[in-house]
Scaffold this motif. Structure first.
Motif, short mmCIF file in Angstrom:
data_model
loop_
_atom_site.label_atom_id
_atom_site.label_comp_id
_atom_site.label_asym_id
_atom_site.label_seq_id
_atom_site.Cartn_x
_atom_site.Cartn_y
_atom_site.Cartn_z
N SER A 157 -2.14 3.32 -2.28
CA SER A 157 -0.69 3.37 -0.17
C SER A 157 -1.80 4.66 -0.08
CB SER A 157 0.28 3.40 -0.55
OG SER A 157 0.46 4.39 -1.89
N GLY A 158 -2.51 5.66 -0.48
CA GLY A 158 -2.60 6.09 -0.08
C GLY A 158 -1.48 7.29 0.42
N PHE A 159 -0.40 7.03 -0.24
CA PHE A 159 0.79 7.86 -0.41
C PHE A 159 0.77 8.71 -2.01
CE2 PHE A 159 5.16 7.91 -1.53
CZ PHE A 159 6.45 8.84 0.26
N ARG A 160 0.50 10.18 -1.14
CA ARG A 160 0.67 10.81 -2.32
C ARG A 160 1.97 11.19 -3.14
NH1 ARG A 160 -3.49 14.93 0.28
NH2 ARG A 160 -2.63 13.31 1.95
N ILE A 161 1.33 11.12 -4.49
CA ILE A 161 3.18 11.73 -5.49
C ILE A 161 3.02 12.79 -5.11
CG2 ILE A 161 3.94 11.60 -7.53
CD1 ILE A 161 2.72 8.63 -7.67
N PRO A 162 4.06 13.86 -5.02
CA PRO A 162 4.28 15.53 -5.55
C PRO A 162 4.47 15.63 -6.95
CG PRO A 162 6.05 14.56 -4.30
CD PRO A 162 5.65 13.08 -4.01
#
Length: 507
Positions: free
Chosen positions: A280-285
């Motif tokens: 996704s390219g959606f980074r996990i904190p």
């Protein structure tokens, strides 16, 4: 003898609601991989994979997933969001091979009045028509009550009127979404308790959003109130602040509700989280509960000392439950291993064709790196699968990057566009800036305006060394729309150039 536990269904909607995260779009191959992992490794009960009628790409993804699911006896676990549109969504589902629809309807009088501009009786008649068609075509139907939370707050008489109607219809599940993430835990418990008591024997799902960071707390209260199913997403993906996260919810249910059981395999939660982060390219904190990089890492000396002395800083939330290890420093050892064994350890299944391409990519990297770590694999897979979806009309044939002290970086590039070669030179504030300046000169000749670069993110797998793979994710804005491209290389500038080549082919 201990009392029997109450089972709660887990429906994962990462591939539908989660994909509504701004800037996220999974390819068909990525969706199939995630779907396989969710059903066979994580073992969620159901997955919602798409919205009907969205795009050809979405249609292709649904066909791939339903074909695989049917072959493995899992088709009844695959669901698609549909609309009150006569037989249009139903025909789309039939062509895509799907058998379970989640019909989006109005759960508040406000939505019904101002969006549809209809009376309750008119809406109910439309819904009845769609449900009858679905039954005739052999499609199971679940019902979403969109904006249900506001409905319960401001128009409960309408909600109960609608529910009184729905229990007379061929509906398998009724889904109660907190569409805007506005409810408090007390309200969730009050509203769901009232509904479950009024309609015994009816299956109710609860769908929580996280706008006030109450998603996990709200699903806990929903289960306490008697909800029979929960809608969750990997990494809490979803519109705005996202949905209630899968990993946190499962941990909370397992630790604080001993009378409840789910089928989810805790040990698979971290691997699916990392895979979805990469796709996704959606980074996990790094501090995200359960799946964040730092949540099982002790850095303070007193904590490390306490762990040695009777495990003073341990809790029930042990990393081994989720297939992780406790750490006391950043980084970990790595080594070469059989590619398929590594993929199996990560819980990833690839087609023979994709596996061959991934293997070839790893061989190429092996010529330039001493090691390819298991942490590199999701990045490599993401790069290969993402590249497969883009037609290669633009190729960056050659480039020379020059960076010398006290001189502006300069770049000479040669690219091929639809068979025609172009060569240009430019300077810039950095090597990539110089590359983009040379590229702009070429596209200016063709009278094409390049997209605006709005975000540039560089990531290295955790524990990576100085020669680790580097993933560059670039966000572009083109014709009022944003999209992301990724590039993978051990050199940061080269990975950015690869991401840029994908952009050039997309536009």
């Amino acid at each position: 003898m201990s009392p029997a536990k109450r089972s709660v269904e887990i429906m994962d909607t990462t591939l539908r609601d989660g994909e509504q995260t701004s800037g996220v779009s999974f390819s068909a191959s990525e969706k199939l991989t995630i779907a396989q992992l969710l059903l066979t490794e994580v073992k969620v009960d159901r997955i919602e994979i798409a919205s009907a009628r969205v795009s050809e790409g979405e249609f292709d993804a649904v066909k791939k997933i339903t074909k695989w699911a049917k072959a493995n006896g899992l088709l009844h676990k695959v669901e698609v969001l549909t609309f009150v549109d006569g037989d249009v969504s139903i025909q789309w589902m039939q062509q895509a091979g799907a058998k379970v629809m989640n019909l989006l309807t109005k759960g508040s009088l406000n939505h019904l009045t101002h969006q549809l501009k209809k009376k309750p009786a008119e809406h109910f008649a439309d819904v009845k028509e769609v449900l009858a068609l679905a039954k005739k075509k052999g499609i199971d139907a679940n019902i979403y009550l969109e904006d249900w939370s506001n409905g319960m707050r401001h128009s409960p008489d309408y909600v109960y009127q609608y529910l009184d109607f729905l229990i007379t219809q061929p509906v398998k599940r009724i889904m109660l979404p907190d569409t805007l993430g506005i409810l408090t835990p007390d309200e969730v418990r009050e509203f769901i308790s009232a509904i479950v008591e009024r309609y015994p024997g009816i299956h109710f799902d609860f769908h929580a959003h996280n706008d006030y960071d109450l998603g996990t707390a709200n699903v806990l209260e929903g289960v306490k109130a008697g909800a029979h199913g929960l809608h969750l997403t990997i990494n809490g993906m979803g519109e705005r602040a996202g949905n209630a996260p899968l990993a946190s919810t499962i941990a909370v249910l397992n630790d604080f509700m001993p009378g409840i059981r789910t089928n989810v395999v805790e040990k698979s939660l971290y691997s699916v989280s990392k895979l979805v982060e990469t796709f996704s390219g959606f980074r996990i904190p790094v501090n995200k509960p359960v799946v964040g990089e730092n949540v099982f890492t002790q850095t303070a000396g007193i904590h490390a000392d306490g762990d040695k002395k009777n495990k003073l800083y341990f809790s029930d939330l042990m990393p081994e439950r989720f297939g992780r290890q406790r750490k006391y420093a950043l980084g970990k050892t790595s080594g070469k291993a059989n590619i398929e064994n590594n993929l199996a350890q990560l819980g990833i299944q690839l087609s023979d064709q994709d596996l061959k391409k991934v293997t070839q990519r790893i061989i190429e990297l092996g010529d330039r790196k001493e090691v390819v770590t298991q942490a590199d694999l999701p990045y490599i897979i993401s790069d290969v699968l993402d590249s497969n979806t883009i037609e290669d009309k633009v190729r960056i044939e050659n480039y020379a990057l020059v960076h010398a002290k006290n001189l502006n970086p300069s770049v000479t590039i040669k690219i091929s566009i639809a068979g025609e070669s172009y060569e240009e030179q430019a300077q810039g504030d950095g090597q990539y800036d110089a590359f983009m300046n040379a590229l702009k000169k070429i596209y200016k000749q063709k009278k094409i305006e390049l997209p605006l670069l709005t975000d540039y993110a560089v990531r290295i797998p955790p524990g990576g060394k100085s020669d680790a793979l580097c993933e560059t994710v670039i966000t572009w804005k083109h014709q009022q729309k944003e999209f992301k491209t990724r590039g993978l290389d051990s050199d940061q500038t080269v990975s950015a150039i690869k991401a840029t080549q994908k952009m050039l082919n997309i536009i």
